[in-house]
Design an enzyme around this catalytic site. Sequence first.
Site, PDB file in Angstrom:
ATOM      1  N   LYS A 385      -1.416   5.112  -2.881  1.00 17.59           N
ATOM      2  CA  LYS A 385      -0.750   3.981  -3.529  1.00 17.59           C
ATOM      3  C   LYS A 385       0.084   4.338  -4.755  1.00 17.59           C
ATOM      4  O   LYS A 385       0.840   3.488  -5.237  1.00 17.59           O
ATOM      5  CB  LYS A 385      -1.804   2.951  -3.945  1.00 17.59           C
ATOM      6  CG  LYS A 385      -2.768   3.458  -5.013  1.00 17.59           C
ATOM      7  CD  LYS A 385      -3.741   2.360  -5.438  1.00 17.59           C
ATOM      8  CE  LYS A 385      -4.616   2.842  -6.592  1.00 17.59           C
ATOM      9  NZ  LYS A 385      -5.525   1.774  -7.075  1.00 17.59           N
ATOM     10  N   LYS A 427       4.752  -4.134  -2.938  1.00 16.61           N
ATOM     11  CA  LYS A 427       5.787  -3.092  -2.919  1.00 16.61           C
ATOM     12  C   LYS A 427       6.337  -2.863  -1.512  1.00 16.61           C
ATOM     13  O   LYS A 427       7.332  -2.145  -1.332  1.00 16.61           O
ATOM     14  CB  LYS A 427       5.234  -1.796  -3.496  1.00 16.61           C
ATOM     15  CG  LYS A 427       4.914  -1.891  -4.987  1.00 16.61           C
ATOM     16  CD  LYS A 427       4.278  -0.614  -5.509  1.00 16.61           C
ATOM     17  CE  LYS A 427       4.042  -0.701  -7.019  1.00 16.61           C
ATOM     18  NZ  LYS A 427       3.100  -1.761  -7.401  1.00 16.61           N
ATOM     19  N   LYS A 439       3.869   1.371   3.579  1.00 21.95           N
ATOM     20  CA  LYS A 439       2.985   0.232   3.800  1.00 21.95           C
ATOM     21  C   LYS A 439       3.673  -0.827   4.658  1.00 21.95           C
ATOM     22  O   LYS A 439       3.023  -1.487   5.480  1.00 21.95           O
ATOM     23  CB  LYS A 439       2.555  -0.370   2.456  1.00 21.95           C
ATOM     24  CG  LYS A 439       1.621   0.521   1.644  1.00 21.95           C
ATOM     25  CD  LYS A 439       0.297   0.792   2.347  1.00 21.95           C
ATOM     26  CE  LYS A 439      -0.595  -0.431   2.352  1.00 21.95           C
ATOM     27  NZ  LYS A 439      -1.909  -0.148   2.981  1.00 21.95           N
TER      28      LYS A 439
END
Length: 638
Positions: A385, A427, A439
Amino acid sequence: MLTSNHSQVKNDNRLSLSSLRYLPRWMIFLIDIFILFISLYFAFHTLEKLTSLPNYLPIEWKYVIIIGINIFYMYILKTFAGIIRHSNFVDLQKIIGSSLLTFGTLLLVKYIVFWVYKFTIFFTPLLIFYFIISSATLLVFRIVVKQSFNFIKQINVTTNKKRILILGISDESVAVAGSILENSNLPYELVGFLTKRNDSKYAKILGLKILTQDKFLNKTKEELGLEGVLLLKDRLTKEELDEWVNILLAKDLEIFQSPAVQEFNKNNEIKIRNLQIEDLLDREPICIQNEGVKESHFGKTILVTGGAGSIGSEIVRQVAQFKPSLIVVLDQAETPLHEIQLEMEEKFPEINFRFILGDISNKHRMEPVFQKHNFSIVYHAAAYKHVPLIENNPHEAILVNVLGTKNLATLSCKYNIERFVMISTDKAVNPTNVMGASKRAAELLVQALQDVTEHATKFITTRFGNVLGSNGSVIPHFKKQIEKGGPVTITHPEIVRYFMTIPEACELVLQAGTMGKGGEIFVFDMGEPVKIRDLAIKMIKLSGYEPDIDIKLKYTGLRPGEKLYEELLSDDTKNLPTPHEKIMVSMDPHMKFEEIEELANKITKAALRRDQLDVVKLLKKIVPEFISNNSLFEKLDK
């Protein structure tokens, strides 16, 4: 009552209250009995001077009967059980109650004897006089001890104690104030109350003044003679809290927070702490339908990937409350996995856990896990992340965020898992970095699997903003910088972010896993975004420092792939309401599974070759809206 084991002297040669101890309860009882004898003696001899008393019974027997009955009721009501320095209205009620019961019983005995034997053993004025004297003396004894103790505390107030006001004049505020006044070990000197009300300006509470808001605003910190103000956060609305914090910070006052009265420990001790930035960012939590969530987890076997991380570990904690038959916690971080194992085994000894060390990108490692356990729900929280790290290592993002998700999702289909709930990020919306784009690619992959008709698994995605206190988040980072004396580093003065608490985020995950029909991307109404510069300034002030004087602010420039603001919904999507007003469904465009699978295979091969440019080029093909920002991959967008 107080006694001392040793005479202790502080550096300022004053009596230390920490050396004072409570007398044993039996000793208090003996003192009370002595007071009863003195009271009865005084009642007898006073009345003997005024009139002649009947002498049908020897005076020694009268002492035994009267004192004996009084002792009996004092023992029954436990009048001696309270700590005298902390005496309250309940303790006084017990004393009056025991005296009244004694008076009533003695009157009853008097009339029974008179009816049976035709003589009077007690003179009624004697009983009335004894009742008044004994009750008053017992009460005065306790009041004198309590006030003496308070006086000793006042003369022992040292100059290094912080002078504070307590906000509010509610019953709870008064209870907290009383606890502070009774605890001499606290490093605070309570000097009064602060309130918006103007009808109390001439009143006093606990002997302390009440300062109205208008007078408070018109005086400087020096004129007020204060170091800080104590808040009861739970008694304030979000708007009231923000208003008072801004007022107090403008006056350069420290802000303290008290727990609720029901959180005091058994000794009525209070733990005061500085107000934290997390307290200001807390919002009213989402309303969760616990019955539905409980039903979907009770007796089930649950897998949580990334279960040792900030979000994953909280999911494990919350799921454990619903009594599943087994929780499998999977992570590749050895030490955090060990820590969550120790915590869960201590907190939930009745729940079956299994802790598995493994990498989700290794399908050969994952398949035996699915073969062995008949999972009902998979919570997929495992992911890379950190934006700058991933920007410099894009192939790793593909192997974990894309390939790892693909492995788990396809295995869920193969083994007929009921629900697959994936944690995504804001994001992923119009991404400007590899992390967000990876993602989004994972979102597209699980959505495409949902459209394959032969699959029974329901694929559900949840998007979050930043979570308070998560590993590597900005608030712990700022705290460390402030503790070191600064500077506090901010990438850009205009950068803003959404925030939510970890428990709130995980409640959304559980709710989404229950209410989702399959294929949805759930997003949360996260309120107003927070400017990171304002966040840093408030954190510095809450720590007792002045921004740009004591602690410098330093702007470092946007990091690779970072943008000024995050979005939860892309521009060309529609959002649909759900039964929960703060939860929406984002209707993002889908891809066919054959198409996304082919591209996922290609990008995985590029990642295994460590070909960064090819990885990002293919990622931009999967996610066309991915436009690199402040990154060496910007050249691929030309």
